[in-house]
Scaffold this motif. Structure first.
Motif, PDB file in Angstrom:
ATOM      1  N   ASP A  10       0.831  -1.208   0.000  1.00 58.31           N
ATOM      2  CA  ASP A  10       0.000   0.000   0.000  1.00 58.31           C
ATOM      3  C   ASP A  10       0.869   1.264   0.000  1.00 58.31           C
ATOM      4  OD1 ASP A  10      -2.588   1.206  -0.051  1.00 58.31           O
ATOM      5  OD2 ASP A  10      -2.440   1.619   2.093  1.00 58.31           O
ATOM      6  N   ASP A  64      -1.503   4.793   0.485  1.00 64.28           N
ATOM      7  CA  ASP A  64      -1.009   5.629   1.581  1.00 64.28           C
ATOM      8  C   ASP A  64      -0.365   4.817   2.705  1.00 64.28           C
ATOM      9  OD1 ASP A  64      -3.280   4.408   2.360  1.00 64.28           O
ATOM     10  OD2 ASP A  64      -4.322   6.219   3.059  1.00 64.28           O
ATOM     11  N   GLY A  65      -0.106   3.525   2.425  1.00 69.70           N
ATOM     12  CA  GLY A  65       0.677   2.748   3.379  1.00 69.70           C
ATOM     13  C   GLY A  65      -0.028   2.341   4.655  1.00 69.70           C
ATOM     14  N   ASP A  66      -1.360   2.351   4.635  1.00 67.37           N
ATOM     15  CA  ASP A  66      -2.052   2.011   5.890  1.00 67.37           C
ATOM     16  C   ASP A  66      -2.802   0.676   5.838  1.00 67.37           C
ATOM     17  OD1 ASP A  66      -4.083   2.656   4.162  1.00 67.37           O
ATOM     18  OD2 ASP A  66      -5.042   4.146   5.458  1.00 67.37           O
ATOM     19  N   HIS A  67      -2.725  -0.052   4.720  1.00 72.47           N
ATOM     20  CA  HIS A  67      -3.597  -1.222   4.579  1.00 72.47           C
ATOM     21  C   HIS A  67      -3.321  -2.293   5.646  1.00 72.47           C
ATOM     22  CE1 HIS A  67      -6.578  -3.648   2.659  1.00 72.47           C
ATOM     23  NE2 HIS A  67      -5.734  -4.616   2.378  1.00 72.47           N
ATOM     24  N   ARG A  87      -7.644   4.720  -4.144  1.00 73.34           N
ATOM     25  CA  ARG A  87      -6.535   5.665  -4.065  1.00 73.34           C
ATOM     26  C   ARG A  87      -5.461   5.435  -5.137  1.00 73.34           C
ATOM     27  NH1 ARG A  87      -5.697   8.656   0.532  1.00 73.34           N
ATOM     28  NH2 ARG A  87      -7.100   7.459   1.832  1.00 73.34           N
TER      29      ARG A  87
HETATM   30 MG    MG Z   1      -4.387   2.692   2.146  1.00 77.91          MG
END
Ligand code: MG
Ligand code: ADP
Length: 207
Positions: free
Chosen positions: A28, A33-36, A176
């Motif tokens: 992610d 945005d790197g939050d998955h 996204r």
């Molecule tokens: Mg995300």
């Protein structure tokens, strides 16, 4: 599928998401945005905590409760999508402590339909649908040709994993990652990857 198996599936899914949280976050980070990983890990941990010590009378109630928890605990696209899928699955199942395979097939179809309705993604858009759709097709085919839950789940897990891998060359058209346009090409979709983990968890607990 009975209540105990439904609970075991969700616990196994939570374990897999926790174990692969870094991978999901890394994927992610490349196209989102790197939050998955963090999102799903928090959500599934809350699902397990919410079900621990409870004794649901019906299989459907297990999934409805899990879905409601995911919707309330997970920010971002994936919480409402997975949450709606689980709620739709649970609501589609007939009442009872055990449900038969055709009911599970119908329930999974309702789950995918909920994802499609909420997110509008079609196969090829580089989303969780690219793992969910082939997984469900493989599950359904195995059941139609007389296979049991374990073999259907194994076929689904393999198809989901292949589907997730096949998202790498795709350009994202939803979520996204679609903001990146062509730069989304060359990365495996995080949501398709977590969907593959969830189907693998079902195969693990039914094997
Ligand atoms: Mg995300
Ligand atoms: P966010 O993108 O809000 O940060 P997550 O990172 O938790 O949410 O989840 C991203 C994943 O959600 C994507 O990899 C994709 O598989 C899935 N996704 C995003 N939008 C959609 C959609 N419209 N339909 C289906 N799946 C989607």
């Amino acid at each position: 599928m009975d209540v105990a198996l439904a609970l075991a599936w969700l616990r196994a899914a939570a374990g897999a998401v926790a174990a692969e949280s870094d991978l999901l976050t890394r994927l992610d980070s490349a196209i989102g945005d790197g939050d998955h990983g963090v999102n799903l890990n928090r959500g599934f941990a809350a699902v397990v905590a919410g079900l621990d010590g409870t004794a649901p009378a019906a299989v459907g109630a297990v999934f409805v409760k899990a879905g409601t928890t995911l919707i309330s605990k997970v920010g971002g696209a994936s919480g409402p999508l997975y949450g709606s899928a689980l709620r739709a699955l649970g609501k589609a199942l007939p009442d009872g402590a055990e449900v038969d395979l055709p009911a599970v097939v119908a329930g999974l179809n309702a789950g995918l339909e909920a994802v499609r309705k909420l997110g509008g993604a079609e196969p090829g858009d580089k989303t969780m649908v690219d793992a969910f759709r082939p997984a469900l097709d493989a599950f359904e085919e195995t059941v139609s040709s007389g296979g049991d839950l374990a073999s259907a789940a194994e076929a689904a897990a393999r198809a989901a994993d292949e589907g997730a891998r096949a998202t790498t060359p795709m350009q994202a058209r939803k979520g996204r990652a679609s903001y990146l346009g062509e730069r989304s090409v060359g990365h495996q979709d995080p949501g398709a990857t977590s969907t593959a983990l969830i189907f693998r968890a079902l195969a693990d607990v039914t094997a």
